[in-house]
Design a protein around this motif. Structure first.
Motif, PDB file in Angstrom:
ATOM      1  N   ARG A 218     -44.335   1.281  37.664  1.00 50.45           N
ATOM      2  CA  ARG A 218     -43.624   1.790  38.834  1.00 50.45           C
ATOM      3  C   ARG A 218     -42.923   0.690  39.628  1.00 50.45           C
ATOM      4  NH1 ARG A 218     -46.968   3.764  42.445  1.00 50.45           N
ATOM      5  NH2 ARG A 218     -48.934   3.220  41.431  1.00 50.45           N
ATOM      6  N   GLN A 219     -42.725  -0.444  38.994  1.00 56.95           N
ATOM      7  CA  GLN A 219     -41.895  -1.499  39.566  1.00 56.95           C
ATOM      8  C   GLN A 219     -40.490  -1.403  38.974  1.00 56.95           C
ATOM      9  OE1 GLN A 219     -44.771  -4.306  38.028  1.00 56.95           O
ATOM     10  NE2 GLN A 219     -45.134  -5.122  40.086  1.00 56.95           N
ATOM     11  N   VAL A 220     -39.582  -2.190  39.526  1.00 54.20           N
ATOM     12  CA  VAL A 220     -38.192  -2.215  39.067  1.00 54.20           C
ATOM     13  C   VAL A 220     -37.868  -3.629  38.611  1.00 54.20           C
ATOM     14  CG1 VAL A 220     -35.779  -1.781  39.650  1.00 54.20           C
ATOM     15  CG2 VAL A 220     -37.582  -0.411  40.730  1.00 54.20           C
ATOM     16  N   LEU A 221     -37.334  -3.759  37.406  1.00 53.90           N
ATOM     17  CA  LEU A 221     -36.868  -5.047  36.909  1.00 53.90           C
ATOM     18  C   LEU A 221     -35.363  -5.125  37.104  1.00 53.90           C
ATOM     19  CD1 LEU A 221     -37.937  -7.614  35.366  1.00 53.90           C
ATOM     20  CD2 LEU A 221     -36.933  -6.580  33.330  1.00 53.90           C
ATOM     21  N   ILE A 222     -34.901  -6.206  37.731  1.00 55.55           N
ATOM     22  CA  ILE A 222     -33.470  -6.458  37.913  1.00 55.55           C
ATOM     23  C   ILE A 222     -33.129  -7.647  37.029  1.00 55.55           C
ATOM     24  CG2 ILE A 222     -31.611  -6.832  39.573  1.00 55.55           C
ATOM     25  CD1 ILE A 222     -33.533  -5.936  41.784  1.00 55.55           C
ATOM     26  N   ILE A 223     -32.228  -7.449  36.084  1.00 52.41           N
ATOM     27  CA  ILE A 223     -32.033  -8.418  35.008  1.00 52.41           C
ATOM     28  C   ILE A 223     -30.553  -8.464  34.637  1.00 52.41           C
ATOM     29  CG2 ILE A 223     -32.440  -6.722  33.166  1.00 52.41           C
ATOM     30  CD1 ILE A 223     -34.148  -8.839  31.717  1.00 52.41           C
ATOM     31  N   ASN A 224     -30.097  -9.609  34.098  1.00 48.04           N
ATOM     32  CA  ASN A 224     -28.692  -9.832  33.707  1.00 48.04           C
ATOM     33  C   ASN A 224     -27.816 -10.061  34.941  1.00 48.04           C
ATOM     34  OD1 ASN A 224     -29.551  -9.343  31.082  1.00 48.04           O
ATOM     35  ND2 ASN A 224     -28.835  -7.227  31.058  1.00 48.04           N
ATOM     36  N   GLY A 225     -26.546 -10.438  34.701  1.00 52.24           N
ATOM     37  CA  GLY A 225     -25.583 -10.504  35.788  1.00 52.24           C
ATOM     38  C   GLY A 225     -25.095 -11.895  36.126  1.00 52.24           C
ATOM     39  N   ALA A 226     -24.320 -11.965  37.212  1.00 52.07           N
ATOM     40  CA  ALA A 226     -23.686 -13.202  37.649  1.00 52.07           C
ATOM     41  C   ALA A 226     -23.714 -13.280  39.173  1.00 52.07           C
ATOM     42  CB  ALA A 226     -22.245 -13.280  37.150  1.00 52.07           C
ATOM     43  N   GLU A 227     -23.547 -14.500  39.694  1.00 55.51           N
ATOM     44  CA  GLU A 227     -23.580 -14.723  41.137  1.00 55.51           C
ATOM     45  C   GLU A 227     -22.205 -14.682  41.779  1.00 55.51           C
ATOM     46  OE1 GLU A 227     -26.488 -17.464  42.945  1.00 55.51           O
ATOM     47  OE2 GLU A 227     -26.763 -18.251  40.921  1.00 55.51           O
ATOM     48  N   ASN A 228     -21.158 -14.698  40.985  1.00 55.02           N
ATOM     49  CA  ASN A 228     -19.807 -14.725  41.545  1.00 55.02           C
ATOM     50  C   ASN A 228     -18.872 -13.846  40.738  1.00 55.02           C
ATOM     51  OD1 ASN A 228     -21.061 -17.586  42.109  1.00 55.02           O
ATOM     52  ND2 ASN A 228     -19.463 -17.313  43.646  1.00 55.02           N
ATOM     53  N   GLY A 229     -17.833 -13.327  41.411  1.00 61.47           N
ATOM     54  CA  GLY A 229     -16.786 -12.585  40.737  1.00 61.47           C
ATOM     55  C   GLY A 229     -17.076 -11.103  40.658  1.00 61.47           C
ATOM     56  N   SER A 230     -16.636 -10.503  39.555  1.00 53.47           N
ATOM     57  CA  SER A 230     -16.775  -9.061  39.355  1.00 53.47           C
ATOM     58  C   SER A 230     -16.798  -8.769  37.869  1.00 53.47           C
ATOM     59  CB  SER A 230     -15.606  -8.319  40.019  1.00 53.47           C
ATOM     60  OG  SER A 230     -14.420  -8.509  39.268  1.00 53.47           O
ATOM     61  N   GLN A 231     -16.885  -7.495  37.536  1.00 54.44           N
ATOM     62  CA  GLN A 231     -16.718  -7.096  36.142  1.00 54.44           C
ATOM     63  C   GLN A 231     -15.255  -7.279  35.744  1.00 54.44           C
ATOM     64  OE1 GLN A 231     -18.482  -3.137  36.552  1.00 54.44           O
ATOM     65  NE2 GLN A 231     -20.090  -3.720  35.141  1.00 54.44           N
TER      66      GLN A 231
ATOM     67  N   VAL B  25     -35.663 -10.531  38.155  1.00 55.69           N
ATOM     68  CA  VAL B  25     -36.419 -10.378  39.390  1.00 55.69           C
ATOM     69  C   VAL B  25     -37.245  -9.101  39.285  1.00 55.69           C
ATOM     70  CG1 VAL B  25     -36.189  -9.798  41.839  1.00 55.69           C
ATOM     71  CG2 VAL B  25     -34.888 -11.697  40.899  1.00 55.69           C
ATOM     72  N   LEU B  26     -38.500  -9.178  39.699  1.00 54.41           N
ATOM     73  CA  LEU B  26     -39.371  -8.010  39.733  1.00 54.41           C
ATOM     74  C   LEU B  26     -39.432  -7.494  41.163  1.00 54.41           C
ATOM     75  CD1 LEU B  26     -41.247  -6.376  37.831  1.00 54.41           C
ATOM     76  CD2 LEU B  26     -43.134  -7.811  38.663  1.00 54.41           C
ATOM     77  N   TYR B  27     -39.168  -6.201  41.324  1.00 51.70           N
ATOM     78  CA  TYR B  27     -39.153  -5.567  42.640  1.00 51.70           C
ATOM     79  C   TYR B  27     -40.275  -4.541  42.702  1.00 51.70           C
ATOM     80  CZ  TYR B  27     -37.401  -2.813  46.624  1.00 51.70           C
ATOM     81  OH  TYR B  27     -37.262  -2.143  47.823  1.00 51.70           O
ATOM     82  N   ASN B  28     -41.153  -4.696  43.697  1.00 42.25           N
ATOM     83  CA  ASN B  28     -42.271  -3.771  43.862  1.00 42.25           C
ATOM     84  C   ASN B  28     -42.009  -2.901  45.087  1.00 42.25           C
ATOM     85  OD1 ASN B  28     -44.706  -2.418  44.226  1.00 42.25           O
ATOM     86  ND2 ASN B  28     -45.928  -4.169  43.544  1.00 42.25           N
ATOM     87  N   PRO B  29     -41.570  -1.654  44.889  1.00 41.79           N
ATOM     88  CA  PRO B  29     -41.195  -0.823  46.033  1.00 41.79           C
ATOM     89  C   PRO B  29     -42.353  -0.457  46.936  1.00 41.79           C
ATOM     90  CG  PRO B  29     -41.147   0.462  44.005  1.00 41.79           C
ATOM     91  CD  PRO B  29     -41.379  -0.957  43.611  1.00 41.79           C
ATOM     92  N   ALA B  30     -43.609  -0.589  46.462  1.00 41.43           N
ATOM     93  CA  ALA B  30     -44.761  -0.191  47.258  1.00 41.43           C
ATOM     94  C   ALA B  30     -45.160  -1.248  48.286  1.00 41.43           C
ATOM     95  CB  ALA B  30     -45.948   0.108  46.346  1.00 41.43           C
ATOM     96  N   LEU B  31     -44.654  -2.471  48.146  1.00 43.30           N
ATOM     97  CA  LEU B  31     -45.021  -3.542  49.069  1.00 43.30           C
ATOM     98  C   LEU B  31     -44.156  -3.499  50.324  1.00 43.30           C
ATOM     99  CD1 LEU B  31     -45.586  -6.523  46.592  1.00 43.30           C
ATOM    100  CD2 LEU B  31     -47.274  -4.923  47.538  1.00 43.30           C
ATOM    101  N   ALA B  32     -44.562  -4.286  51.314  1.00 46.16           N
ATOM    102  CA  ALA B  32     -43.834  -4.343  52.581  1.00 46.16           C
ATOM    103  C   ALA B  32     -42.536  -5.127  52.413  1.00 46.16           C
ATOM    104  CB  ALA B  32     -44.707  -5.014  53.644  1.00 46.16           C
TER     105      ALA B  32
END
Length: 549
Positions: free
Chosen positions: A348-361, A374-381
Motif C-alpha cells: 500500500r505504498q507508492v513507488l515513484i521511479i524514472n524521469g528527469a529533473e529538467n525539461g519536459s517530454q 522514491v518510496l512514498y508511504n501515504p499512511a505517514l504524517a
C-alpha cells in the motif's frame, strides 16, 4: 512529439545504412555476458534481466499469465528484434521503412527472461489501452494508419502462440495521447487525445462521442491535457484531471458534475509529465474513501522552449475528490521529477521511479535523469512520507515504463528520446530491461499463498491459505492489485484494494487460514484478473491471480 525529421531520399538511405551499422554494434554491446547488480544503503536493488530486448518499450502491460507485453511505435524503422520465419511488414504509410522485417512488440517472460517477437501492423505511437474482463488487452489509437485503430491481444502462456489482432471496428474519433479506464459495465472509456476534446466507449454499444468541456478549457499553448488522468471512484463517478484542473464526471449520463480546485504549481499532464494514482481503497471504511495523488510535472513553457531545460516540479498534491469541499494538500518530494512512473505496491505504498529533473517530454527535451526511486508511504504524517532508494545507472526518461510483477519486483523498460533508434547521444535508445527489488524483498521471511479460489464472484466470502515461517504481528493483509497499461508516466487502470480480513487461524498443516470477502461490485473493482498478495510484517508474498466477475 519531436522536432527533427529525417527527410529526403538520400537522407533516408543514409539513415538506414547508419541504423544497420548501429544495430550490429548495439547487439554486441547489449549481449555482452553478465548482469548488472546494484545494491546500496538507500534500499532496494537493481538487476539487468535482459541486455537486449530488441525494442524499447513505450507501452508495457503484465498479463494474467505473468508474462509482459512490450510495445513500441511501428513507424520507427527497423528494431533490433527480427520477426520469425521471414515475416515482414509492408506498409506504404510508414515514413521510416516501408518494408520492415523486425518486430515492434514482444512478449517477455520473467524468470526465463525470454523475449518473443510479436507482429503488429498499424502505428501504435502514443496510444492507450486497458484489459477487459476476460483478460484481453484492448489497445486503441496511435498515429497515421493507427489513429483510429482498435487492436486486441489475447494472452497465452509463454511457449504458446498468441499475437496481436487488428479489429475491423474503429474508434469513432482518431485518438493520439488518450487515456483509457475500464468501467463497471464491462466497456472502457477512452478520454481525450491530441485534437480530441471528447470521450467515447469501447465497445461503443450504440453510444457516440461526448464533448468534455474540461479538455477544451485546458488546451493551452503547449497542449498540457494529453494523457489525462482518469480514475474510477467508488461512487461510480470518474475523476478526470487535465493540465492543472479536474472534474467529477458522470460517465453514464455524460455530465460534468463538479469542477474541483486547481492544483498549485505548473501543469501535470503530457508533455509536462507528472503522474497520478488513486491511493488504495479499503474495506475498513466500506470502500468509501477515495484519495488522488499527483506528483511531479514541468513548468509551463518547458516544452515550447526545450533549450531552457526548465526545472521540473518537486511537488505532490493529494485531494479527496468526494469530500464536500475538497482542497489540495501539497508536499515536496526529495528531488524534482517529471516523467516519473507512480506504481502502487502490495504494501500500500507508492513507488515513484524514472524521469528527469529538467525539461519536459519530447525528443531531447529533458536533462538530468533522476536515477533514484522514491518510496512514498501515504499512511505517514506529512514530512515523513518519502524515502530515497538505491539508484540505477541507466537513465529512464522519455518513453520509459515501470510495472509491478507478480513476484513483487518492478519491471523497468524503455527510454527513447529520439525519433528513431539512436544509440550514441545523451539518453540513447535503451534496449535493456531492469528489475528493481523494493526494500520489502530483503526485509525478512516472505509469506506464500498456497490455496485461493481462482474465480471469485462479487461479495463472495472465501478463505486464503498462507504459509509463513515467521510469526505475524497482527493480521495478514490481503491486497488486490490490477495490472495496468503503462505508458507516458501514467498507469491506466491501476487500482489497489485492501480486503477485509479475519484474524489468521492456524491450520493443521502449520500455515494460516485468513477469511475475507471479494469486492462488493464492479464499481469497486471492474471485472477482470487481479493479483492477490498476502502481506505479513510488511513483506508481501508472490501474487496469486484471481478472476473477479
Amino acid at each position: 512529439m519531436g522536432l527533427c525529421k529525417v527527410s529526403g531520399r538520400v537522407d533516408r538511405i543514409l539513415f538506414n545504412i547508419f541504423l544497420v551499422l548501429v544495430a550490429q554494434s548495439a547487439i554486441w554491446q547489449y549481449n555482452s555476458p553478465g548482469l548488472q547488480l546494484v545494491v546500496a544503503a538507500g534500499g532496494g536493488s537493481w538487476e539487468v534481466v535482459v541486455r537486449n530486448a530488441g525494442i524499447a518499450s513505450m507501452h508495457t502491460a503484465v498479463t494474467h499469465f505473468g508474462n509482459v507485453v512490450l510495445l513500441d511505435r511501428t513507424n520507427i524503422g527497423p528494431s533490433l528484434l527480427p520477426l520469425p520465419n521471414g515475416i515482414c511488414r509492408d506498409n506504404h504509410r510508414d515514413q521510416a521503412s516501408k518494408h520492415d522485417c523486425t518486430a515492434h512488440s514482444a512478449l517477455y517472460t520473467p524468470g526465463t527472461n525470454e523475449v518473443r517477437p510479436l507482429f503488429i501492423f498499424t502505428d501504435t505511437w502514443c496510444s492507450s489501452g486497458q484489459f477487459r474482463a476476460d483478460g484481453t488487452l484492448v489497445q486503441t489509437g496511435g498515429n497515421l494508419d493507427g489513429f483510429s485503430k482498435i487492436r486486441t491481444f489475447t494472452p497465452c502462456a509463454s511457449g504458446e502462440d498468441c499475437n496481436w489482432v487488428e479489429t475491423e471496428t474503429n474508434l469513432q474519433q482518431g485518438r493520439w495521447y488518450a487515456s483509457n479506464q475500464q468501467l463497471p459495465d464491462g466497456t472502457a472509456i477512452v478520454v481525450g487525445g491530441r485534437g480530441a476534446f471528447t470521450a467515447e466507449f469501447v465497445p461503443a454499444n450504440g453510444r457516440g462521442q461526448y464533448h468534455l468541456p474540461l479538455l477544451t478549457e485546458t488546451n493551452d499553448a503547449q497542449n498540457d491535457n494529453f494523457y489525462p488522468f482518469v480514475h474510477l471512484l467508488p461512487n461510480n463517478r470518474l475523476y478526470i484531471f487535465a493540465n492543472r484542473d479536474s472534474i467529477l464526471y458522470n460517465w453514464e449520463q455524460q455530465i460534468t458534475l463538479k469542477r474541483l480546485p486547481t492544483i498549485p504549481g505548473g501543469p501535470r499532464n503530457y508533455p509536462s509529465a507528472g503522474s497520478s494514482v488513486m491511493l488504495p481503497l479499503s474495506a475498513a471504511d466500506d470502500w468509501a474513501t477515495a484519495e488522488i495523488l499527483i506528483c511531479g510535472g514541468s513548468e509551463f513553457g518547458a516544452f515550447m522552449d526545450p533549450r531552457a531545460r526548465l526545472p521540473a516540479s518537486q511537488t505532490c498534491g493529494r485531494i479527496l475528490p468526494l469530500a464536500a469541499n475538497p482542497e489540495w494538500a501539497m508536499e515536496n518530494m526529495p528531488m524534482r521529477r517529471n516523467m516519473g512512473d507512480m506504481i502502487l505496491l502490495p504494501t500500500r505504498q507508492v513507488l515513484i521511479i524514472n524521469g528527469a529533473e529538467n525539461g519536459s517530454q519530447g525528443w531531447g527535451f529533458a536533462s538530468n535523469a533522476v536515477l533514484n526511486p522514491v518510496l512514498y508511504n501515504p499512511a505517514l504524517a506529512p514530512g515523513t512520507r518519502f524515502d530515497t532508494l538505491t539508484a540505477t545507472n541507466i537513465a529512464r526518461v522519455y518513453h520509459s515504463t515501470a510495472n509491478l510483477l507478480p513476484d513483487g519486483r518492478i519491471l523497468v523498460a524503455g527510454s527513447n528520446s529520439h525519433e528513431f533508434y539512436t544509440f550514441s547521444p545523451m539518453f540513447p535508445t535503451e534496449l535493456r530491461i531492469e528489475a528493481f527489488s523494493p526494500p520489502y524483498l530483503a526485509a525478512g521471511a516472505r509469506p506464500a499463498i498456497v490455496a485461493v479460489p481462482g474465480a471469485l464472484g462479487y461479495g463472495q466470502n472465501f478463505v486464503v491459505e498462507v504459509e509463513y515461517a515467521a510469526v505475524p504481528r497482527g493480521d495478514i493483509e490481503l491486497n488486490l492489485l490490477t495490472a495496468p497499461y503503462v505508458t507516458h508516466s501514467y498507469a491506466q487502470g491501476q487500482r489497489l484494494l485492501q480486503l477485509g480480513v479475519g484474524a489468521p487461524v492456524r491450520t493443521a498443516a502449520g500455515g494460516y487460514a485468513i477469511a475475507t470477502r471479494a469486492p462488493p461490485s464492479a464499481v469497486i473493482l471492474p471485472a477482470g484478473y487481479a493479483m492477490l498478495f498476502a502481506v505479513a510484517n510488511g513483506v508481501p508474498s508472490e501474487a496469486a491471480w484471481v478472476h473477479v466477475t
